[in-house]
Design a protein around this motif. Structure first.
Motif, mmCIF file in Angstrom:
data_model
loop_
_atom_site.group_PDB
_atom_site.id
_atom_site.type_symbol
_atom_site.label_atom_id
_atom_site.label_comp_id
_atom_site.label_asym_id
_atom_site.label_seq_id
_atom_site.Cartn_x
_atom_site.Cartn_y
_atom_site.Cartn_z
ATOM 1 N N MET A 1 -59.487 64.424 -53.720
ATOM 2 C CA MET A 1 -60.323 64.386 -52.545
ATOM 3 C C MET A 1 -61.943 64.369 -53.118
ATOM 4 S SD MET A 1 -61.780 67.508 -51.347
ATOM 5 C CE MET A 1 -61.825 69.243 -51.969
ATOM 6 N N ASP A 2 -62.589 63.796 -52.206
ATOM 7 C CA ASP A 2 -64.288 63.943 -52.525
ATOM 8 C C ASP A 2 -64.709 63.926 -51.093
ATOM 9 O OD1 ASP A 2 -63.990 63.227 -55.259
ATOM 10 O OD2 ASP A 2 -64.823 60.985 -55.061
ATOM 11 N N VAL A 3 -65.807 64.840 -51.121
ATOM 12 C CA VAL A 3 -66.427 65.113 -49.864
ATOM 13 C C VAL A 3 -67.799 64.148 -50.140
ATOM 14 C CG1 VAL A 3 -67.635 66.748 -48.400
ATOM 15 C CG2 VAL A 3 -65.598 67.385 -49.741
ATOM 16 N N GLY B 1 -73.936 60.563 -50.418
ATOM 17 C CA GLY B 1 -72.588 60.298 -51.210
ATOM 18 C C GLY B 1 -71.903 61.405 -51.339
ATOM 19 N N GLU B 2 -71.184 61.266 -52.532
ATOM 20 C CA GLU B 2 -70.302 62.195 -53.021
ATOM 21 C C GLU B 2 -71.000 63.820 -53.557
ATOM 22 O OE1 GLU B 2 -68.047 61.323 -56.574
ATOM 23 O OE2 GLU B 2 -67.770 63.609 -57.075
ATOM 24 N N ILE B 3 -70.598 64.797 -53.006
ATOM 25 C CA ILE B 3 -71.123 66.004 -53.313
ATOM 26 C C ILE B 3 -70.169 67.094 -53.776
ATOM 27 C CG2 ILE B 3 -70.650 67.061 -50.909
ATOM 28 C CD1 ILE B 3 -73.470 68.439 -50.880
ATOM 29 N N ILE B 4 -68.899 66.547 -53.432
ATOM 30 C CA ILE B 4 -67.739 67.484 -54.223
ATOM 31 C C ILE B 4 -66.852 66.485 -54.440
ATOM 32 C CG2 ILE B 4 -65.769 68.706 -53.203
ATOM 33 C CD1 ILE B 4 -67.390 70.498 -51.656
ATOM 34 N N GLY B 5 -65.957 66.707 -55.628
ATOM 35 C CA GLY B 5 -64.839 66.005 -56.180
ATOM 36 C C GLY B 5 -63.854 66.937 -56.536
ATOM 37 N N GLY B 6 -62.680 66.862 -56.075
ATOM 38 C CA GLY B 6 -61.476 67.905 -56.387
ATOM 39 C C GLY B 6 -60.050 67.370 -56.217
HETATM 40 MG MG MG Z 1 -66.264 62.627 -58.759
#
Ligand code: MG
Ligand code: 4AD
Length: 453
Positions: free
Chosen positions: A367-369, A375-380
């Motif tokens: 998941m990406d927030v 744009g992307e602030i979190i990747g998990g």
């Molecule tokens: Mg990422």
């Protein structure tokens, strides 16, 4: 004892004897007295000092120019001037450090580029003072968020031999002389070592023992992307939860971002005003909007369909199986949903080895927030907890299983479903301050071609 100006300005009562110190922002002279605006960096506001000619130290007034450091003793009284509660009537004043005429921060607007070239002085500007006080408050809020929820803070190593993201974008750490640079066995650690790109793998081992943990530290990426959102050295917050799946992971990510946005709205100590005035007029409104509404959740597959049907002329192609580019991420959150969006279940080919393979055998529980403006602030992701599948992933990604045997062990001995994510600290700061360039929320930014100060 000296009182910080922030504390002086918070006072409810006048005071006969106050001692402050700081840097002169401006000075105005008339025949009988001078007005000095003093700032000590503890808050956005200056304290106005009124000095009568003839008080001790007033013979040095002429040298108290913009940028000079001074100490003042005096009486705190209600100010007759509009917009300020207090002023200090000086009884004694002292020049601590004078300033030549070429002090670069004279009272006028400066470009962000110019201020970066004097990064050792820019915290003295109103805007950067506010940015770096916000950075400090946000760091504290992050610890509070996790500590209040029983997450254990783990210090993962900065020097490592593993490439968590598998992207090969690592800075090498070596003590070998130039002529022996490739003799890994003779190097300090007896093998190749690097600066970490993520504390995740080590974090997972602690989650698989202490349940809920988080890391908060510097990470390093030698990716040659000269954008306004990439730095070679940045800070990341990486929580990891045992007995947790992707849904729980997305819930925590959303709760954390909302908590920090609310924190910015409620505990900005006046700094929000300057971001609204000079950086982003709609900042407060946007933060309130984000804090009060659920994020959108959409699968990668559905996001690709939306992008393809958008009629937008994107620079990069949109096709199932390709990474979403920043322009796609921003279109989804800024133009389409007009709020933060969590995109989940990405094709396994474009994601690292540690992500859990979904039952469709095509996607992983990633998941990406994505947030408006960045744009992307979190990747998990949820992590692959099945040893056999992890072993297949090693093969598919061309990874030597020997090097990650310790990581695989977690799957051998009491394996549990677990999940986590990484929040880019600087990207969060850009989001809550409206600052458009990552270089301006880092005290001394490291980017391709730049390692000054
Ligand atoms: Mg990422
Ligand atoms: O998506 P990333 O690469 O994820 C990881 O590193 C995982 N190991 C995290 C985890 O699951 N524990 O990076 C996470 C976040 C990004 O969403 C972005 O906010 C930030 O880190 N980031 C950067 N920030 C500034 N400069 C860069 N070069 C960045 N690369 C990633």
């Amino acid at each position: 004892m000296r009182t910080l100006i922030k504390r002086v300005l918070l006072r409810d009562e006048p005071c006969d004897e106050i001692h402050i110190a700081g840097w002169v922002r401006t000075r105005r002279d008339s025949k009988a007295f001078s007005f000095l605006e003093i700032n000590d960096g503890t808050c956005l506001a200056n304290l106005q000092v009124v000095t009568d000619a003839g008080i001790p130290g007033s013979d040095e007034l002429a040298a108290m120019n913009t940028g000079a450091s001074v100490e003042v003793w005096g009486k705190l009284v209600p100010s007759p001037a509009a917009g300020q509660k207090w002023e200090l009537q000086a009884t004694s004043i002292r020049l601590v450090g004078g300033v030549p005429e070429d002090y670069p921060l004279q009272k006028k607007g400066h470009s962000a580029e110019f201020l970066r070239s004097i990064a050792h002085l820019r915290p003295r500007t109103n805007l950067h003072g506010a940015v770096f006080r916000t950075r400090s408050r946000m760091a504290f809020a992050i610890h509070r968020f996790f500590q209040e929820r029983d997450f254990v803070h783990v210090h993962t190593p900065i020097i490592t031999a593993s490439d968590c993201e598998g992207a090969g974008e690592m800075f090498r750490v070596t003590t070998l002389p130039d002529e022996k640079i490739s003799r890994d066995a003779e190097d300090f650690f007896g093998k190749r070592a690097f600066l970490t790109v993520s504390g995740q793998l080590e974090g997972e081992t602690f989650a698989c023992a202490l349940s809920n943990i988080y890391t908060f530290g510097p990470t390093f990426r030698a990716e040659n992307s000269n954008t306004s959102r990439h730095a070679a050295e940045f800070w990341m917050i990486e929580p990891e939860m045992a007995f947790c799946d992707l849904a729980g992971d997305m819930d925590l990510a959303e709760a954390l971002v909302k908590f920090l946005v609310r924190e910015m709205l409620e505990h900005h100590e006046g700094d929000l005003a300057i971001f609204e005035k000079f950086v982003d007029k709609g900042l407060r409104e946007r933060l309130e909007f984000v804090a009060s509404r659920p994020f959108e959740r959409i699968s990668y597959t559905a996001a690709v369909t939306l992008l393809q049907q958008s009629g937008e002329a994107f620079q990069y192609p949109v096709e199932y199986g390709l990474n979403l580019q920043s322009e796609h991420e921003r279109w989804l959150s800024e133009n389409h949903f007009k709020k933060p969006v969590t995109v989940f279940n990405y094709p396994k080919e474009i994601k690292p080895f540690y992500m859990r393979v979904n039952d469709d055998d095509e996607t992983v529980a990633a998941m990406d927030v994505l947030v408006p403006g960045i744009g992307e602030i979190i990747g998990g992701s949820q992590r692959e907890e099945r040893l056999d599948v992890l072993t297949e992933n090693f093969t598919r990604h061309g990874i030597d299983p020997e090097a990650y045997a310790w990581y695989a062990d977690l799957r051998k001995f009491g394996s549990v479903p677990h999940a986590g994510f990484g929040l880019g600290f600087e990207r969060l700061l850009m989001f809550v301050t409206g600052m458009a360039n990552i270089r301006d929320v880092i005290p001394f930014a490291r980017t391709p071609g730049h390692c000054e100060f």
